[in-house]
Design a protein around this motif. Structure first.
Motif, short mmCIF file in Angstrom:
data_model
loop_
_atom_site.label_atom_id
_atom_site.label_comp_id
_atom_site.label_asym_id
_atom_site.label_seq_id
_atom_site.Cartn_x
_atom_site.Cartn_y
_atom_site.Cartn_z
N TYR A 20 -13.98 4.61 -2.35
CA TYR A 20 -14.83 3.73 -3.14
C TYR A 20 -14.74 2.27 -2.68
N ARG A 21 -14.17 2.06 -1.49
CA ARG A 21 -14.12 0.71 -0.94
C ARG A 21 -15.52 0.33 -0.48
N ASP A 22 -15.92 -0.88 -0.75
CA ASP A 22 -17.23 -1.40 -0.36
C ASP A 22 -17.01 -2.50 0.67
N ALA A 23 -17.18 -2.17 1.95
CA ALA A 23 -16.91 -3.12 3.02
C ALA A 23 -17.75 -4.39 2.88
N GLY A 32 -12.71 -1.28 -5.10
CA GLY A 32 -12.56 0.16 -5.24
C GLY A 32 -11.48 0.68 -4.31
N GLY A 33 -10.89 1.78 -4.69
CA GLY A 33 -9.81 2.35 -3.90
C GLY A 33 -10.26 3.54 -3.07
N CYS A 34 -9.29 4.17 -2.46
CA CYS A 34 -9.54 5.33 -1.62
C CYS A 34 -8.36 6.28 -1.76
N LEU A 35 -8.65 7.51 -2.08
CA LEU A 35 -7.61 8.53 -2.18
C LEU A 35 -8.19 9.81 -1.60
N GLN A 36 -7.59 10.24 -0.49
CA GLN A 36 -8.14 11.39 0.22
C GLN A 36 -7.07 12.44 0.49
N GLU A 37 -7.52 13.56 1.01
CA GLU A 37 -6.63 14.65 1.38
C GLU A 37 -5.44 14.11 2.18
N GLY A 38 -4.25 14.58 1.87
CA GLY A 38 -3.05 14.15 2.56
C GLY A 38 -2.37 12.97 1.90
N THR A 93 0.84 -1.20 0.00
CA THR A 93 0.00 0.00 0.00
C THR A 93 0.86 1.24 0.00
N LYS A 94 0.34 2.31 -0.52
CA LYS A 94 1.07 3.58 -0.50
C LYS A 94 0.42 4.56 0.46
N ASN A 95 -0.90 4.64 0.43
CA ASN A 95 -1.61 5.61 1.25
C ASN A 95 -2.51 4.98 2.31
N GLY A 96 -2.45 3.66 2.46
CA GLY A 96 -3.18 3.00 3.53
C GLY A 96 -4.50 2.37 3.15
N SER A 97 -5.03 2.66 1.98
CA SER A 97 -6.32 2.11 1.57
C SER A 97 -6.28 0.59 1.49
N THR A 98 -5.23 0.05 0.89
CA THR A 98 -5.12 -1.40 0.73
C THR A 98 -4.91 -2.07 2.08
N ALA A 99 -4.21 -1.40 2.99
CA ALA A 99 -4.05 -1.92 4.35
C ALA A 99 -5.42 -2.04 5.02
N GLY A 100 -6.28 -1.07 4.81
CA GLY A 100 -7.63 -1.11 5.38
C GLY A 100 -8.42 -2.28 4.84
N ILE A 101 -8.29 -2.55 3.55
CA ILE A 101 -8.97 -3.70 2.95
C ILE A 101 -8.43 -4.99 3.56
N ALA A 102 -7.12 -5.07 3.70
CA ALA A 102 -6.49 -6.27 4.28
C ALA A 102 -6.99 -6.51 5.70
N ARG A 103 -7.12 -5.46 6.49
CA ARG A 103 -7.63 -5.60 7.86
C ARG A 103 -9.07 -6.09 7.86
N THR A 104 -9.88 -5.57 6.93
CA THR A 104 -11.28 -6.02 6.83
C THR A 104 -11.33 -7.50 6.49
N VAL A 110 -3.88 -19.68 -2.27
CA VAL A 110 -3.55 -18.25 -2.36
C VAL A 110 -4.66 -17.54 -3.10
N TRP A 111 -5.04 -16.38 -2.59
CA TRP A 111 -6.00 -15.49 -3.24
C TRP A 111 -5.34 -14.14 -3.40
N LEU A 112 -5.71 -13.41 -4.46
CA LEU A 112 -5.15 -12.09 -4.72
C LEU A 112 -6.25 -11.04 -4.82
N PHE A 113 -5.91 -9.81 -4.41
CA PHE A 113 -6.82 -8.70 -4.62
C PHE A 113 -6.03 -7.46 -4.99
N SER A 114 -6.70 -6.58 -5.69
CA SER A 114 -6.16 -5.27 -6.03
C SER A 114 -7.12 -4.22 -5.51
N SER A 115 -6.59 -3.04 -5.25
CA SER A 115 -7.47 -1.93 -4.88
C SER A 115 -7.03 -0.70 -5.65
N GLY A 116 -8.00 0.04 -6.15
CA GLY A 116 -7.56 1.21 -6.86
C GLY A 116 -8.55 2.03 -7.61
#
Length: 170
Positions: A146-149, A122-128, A12-23, A83-89
């Motif tokens: 745009y992440r859908d929990a 879906g990904g997430c890109l926010q201020e900062g 992850t670069k901005n944390g969005s993918t980390a959030g998906i991984a935690r979910t 093994v399973w793979l996912f992308s976010s973006g």
């Protein structure tokens, strides 16, 4: 029987993918599996895990380098493990409406690891956000979350069902 131990590794670069991984890890844990989310670059040895979910953020049509490197570095250790793979973006609702083909790096990783499935969320890109291009996208109004929990959890529950069927219980 001991519950399957699942690694949810991510790049992850901005944390969005980390959030998906935690979910994903949380949903697997709720099904009785022992799951943990960890940055792919920090995983030195995935062999203690019974299964792996590997995710990578998408940037300019590329899968995050930490996910690509993980798939190369650990291909032997993962041989024979599910093994399973996912992308976010995507920074729109397209990932919630249709299947999105994996980018070349994720496709190569899928073949390398004999992955059972790949999905794009879906990904997430926010201020900062980090990076000049990311900041420009946000400044021009192109960001958002745009992440859908529900979609993420449903996918993780499918993985849990497969692992439970294979191991005969959580």
């Amino acid at each position: 029987m001991t519950a399957a131990k699942v690694l949810v590794a991510y790049g992850t670069k901005n944390g969005s993918t980390a959030g998906i991984a935690r979910t994903i890890a949380d949903a697997l844990g709720e099904q009785g599996l022992r799951a943990e989310a960890r940055p792919a670059a920090e995983v030195l040895d995935p062999s203690p895990y019974d299964a792996v979910v590997l995710g990578g953020a998408l940037y300019a049509g590329r899968w995050h380098r930490d996910a690509v490197r993980f798939s190369r570095r650990h291909r032997r250790a993962l041989s024979g493990r599910p093994v399973w793979l996912f992308s976010s973006g995507p920074l729109d609702a397209s990932a919630n409406k249709r299947d999105i083909r994996p980018v070349p790096g994720a496709t190569r990783a899928s073949m390398r690891l004999n992955a059972r499935e790949h999905i794009t969320f879906g990904g997430c890109l926010q201020e900062g956000a980090k990076g000049a291009v990311a900041r420009m996208i946000v400044k021009r109004g192109g960001g958002g979350d745009y992440r859908d929990a529900g979609q993420i959890r449903a996918w993780a529950l499918g993985i849990a069902r497969e692992l439970t069927d294979v191991t005969g219980g959580p």
